[in-house]
Write an enzyme that holds these catalytic residues in place. Structure first.
Site, PDB file in Angstrom:
ATOM      1  N   SER A   1       0.845  -1.190   0.000  1.00  0.00           N
ATOM      2  CA  SER A   1       0.000   0.000   0.000  1.00  0.00           C
ATOM      3  C   SER A   1       0.880   1.240   0.000  1.00  0.00           C
ATOM      4  O   SER A   1       2.032   1.195   0.464  1.00  0.00           O
ATOM      5  CB  SER A   1      -0.889  -0.002   1.247  1.00  0.00           C
ATOM      6  OG  SER A   1      -1.485   1.260   1.462  1.00  0.00           O
TER       7      SER A   1
ATOM      8  N   TYR B   1      -1.359   0.140  10.181  1.00  0.00           N
ATOM      9  CA  TYR B   1      -1.392  -0.577   8.902  1.00  0.00           C
ATOM     10  C   TYR B   1      -0.151  -0.245   8.082  1.00  0.00           C
ATOM     11  O   TYR B   1       0.492  -1.132   7.509  1.00  0.00           O
ATOM     12  CB  TYR B   1      -2.658  -0.182   8.146  1.00  0.00           C
ATOM     13  CG  TYR B   1      -2.821  -0.853   6.800  1.00  0.00           C
ATOM     14  CD1 TYR B   1      -3.283  -2.163   6.710  1.00  0.00           C
ATOM     15  CD2 TYR B   1      -2.551  -0.163   5.619  1.00  0.00           C
ATOM     16  CE1 TYR B   1      -3.453  -2.776   5.477  1.00  0.00           C
ATOM     17  CE2 TYR B   1      -2.717  -0.765   4.388  1.00  0.00           C
ATOM     18  CZ  TYR B   1      -3.169  -2.067   4.314  1.00  0.00           C
ATOM     19  OH  TYR B   1      -3.326  -2.670   3.094  1.00  0.00           O
TER      20      TYR B   1
ATOM     21  N   LYS C   1       2.776  -2.798   6.659  1.00  0.00           N
ATOM     22  CA  LYS C   1       3.071  -2.943   5.231  1.00  0.00           C
ATOM     23  C   LYS C   1       4.509  -2.523   4.917  1.00  0.00           C
ATOM     24  O   LYS C   1       5.150  -3.108   4.036  1.00  0.00           O
ATOM     25  CB  LYS C   1       2.083  -2.113   4.409  1.00  0.00           C
ATOM     26  CG  LYS C   1       0.694  -2.722   4.336  1.00  0.00           C
ATOM     27  CD  LYS C   1       0.709  -4.089   3.661  1.00  0.00           C
ATOM     28  CE  LYS C   1      -0.690  -4.648   3.454  1.00  0.00           C
ATOM     29  NZ  LYS C   1      -0.685  -5.982   2.803  1.00  0.00           N
TER      30      LYS C   1
END
Length: 248
Positions: free
Chosen positions: A154, A167, A171
């Site tokens: 991402s 998050y 990632k």
């Protein structure tokens, strides 16, 4: 990015096999359908067994040559489930592509790092980093010698967005693990690919109650991923927007 190596293209493969995690919906299902149309046999997983079975039936219908679709329900964080995925790959007799797509947003609504529950952060790393790396380790003997690993990442891994710290940190860790794996396993292709914002359940969780209908459907980026796989581009980080075929 690494230079090209003398490895076979998908066009040279007979009955290539791909494993896609989190394939019952969203990007995972869209990628699985695209690979089925390209002639891949599939091994797919998801936690929701009923949704996975429904996806498997649709994927069999989409296959270009009536390819096999093996559905293995379970949670990729469970070592026993990962062992079952390895058994499915052994039964297939080969594995050419592993797509680590299964993931979790973490806490929702998205909290600031100052308020991020440690247990939620730990779970985000378990699903987004540890599980895909553990599955990759298990499957490396089958992937060496021309296989590929595609880890879904991402822009939150490389950009500082308020609320996306948990998050994004997970990632980012997955990206660096991918980068190191590519250096340690030069016979593999190891890609980390950012699909961009898509109309998925996970993206909706990031914006609860908001209208995300302006985001593109997951199917829209499948041509970019198919280009990555079919042309066996060098190991590295890619954005789907930069891989989309140029219209004539």
């Amino acid at each position: 990015m690494r230079g090209a190596a003398a490895v076979p293209s998908v066009a040279d493969m007979n009955n290539p096999t791909a494993m896609i995690t989190g394939a019952s919906r969203g990007l995972g299902r869209a990628l699985a359908a695209g690979l089925a149309r390209e002639g891949f046999d599939l091994i797919i997983d998801a936690r929701d067994a009923a949704a996975l079975d429904a996806a498997a039936e649709a994927l069999r219908a989409a296959s270009a040559r009536g390819g096999t679709v093996t559905a293995v329900p379970g949670d990729v964080t469970d070592p026993a489930h990962r062992a079952a995925l390895r058994q499915a790959a052994d039964a297939a007799g080969r594995l050419d592509l592993l797509v680590n797509n299964a993931g979790t947003l973490g806490a929702s609504p998205l909290p600031a790092l100052a308020d991020y529950p440690p247990d939620e952060l730990r779970a985000a790393f378990e699903v987004n980093v540890i599980a895909p790396l553990a599955l990759t380790q298990l499957l490396l003997p089958l992937l060496r010698g021309g296989g590929a690993v595609l880890n879904i990442t991402s822009d939150a891994a490389v950009e500082a967005y308020a609320g996306w710290g948990g998050y994004g940190a997970a990632k980012a860790a997955l990206e660096q693990a991918s980068n190191v794996l590519a250096a340690e396993e030069p016979a593999l292709r190891v890609w980390r690919a950012d699909p961009g914002d898509l109309r998925t359940d996970m993206h909706q969780l990031a914006f609860p109650g908001e209208d995300i209908s302006d985001r593109p459907e997951p199917e829209s980026v499948v041509p970019a991923f198919l280009r990555l796989v079919s042309q066996r581009l060098p190991s590295g980080r890619y954005r789907a927007a930069h891989l989309m075929p140029v219209a004539p």
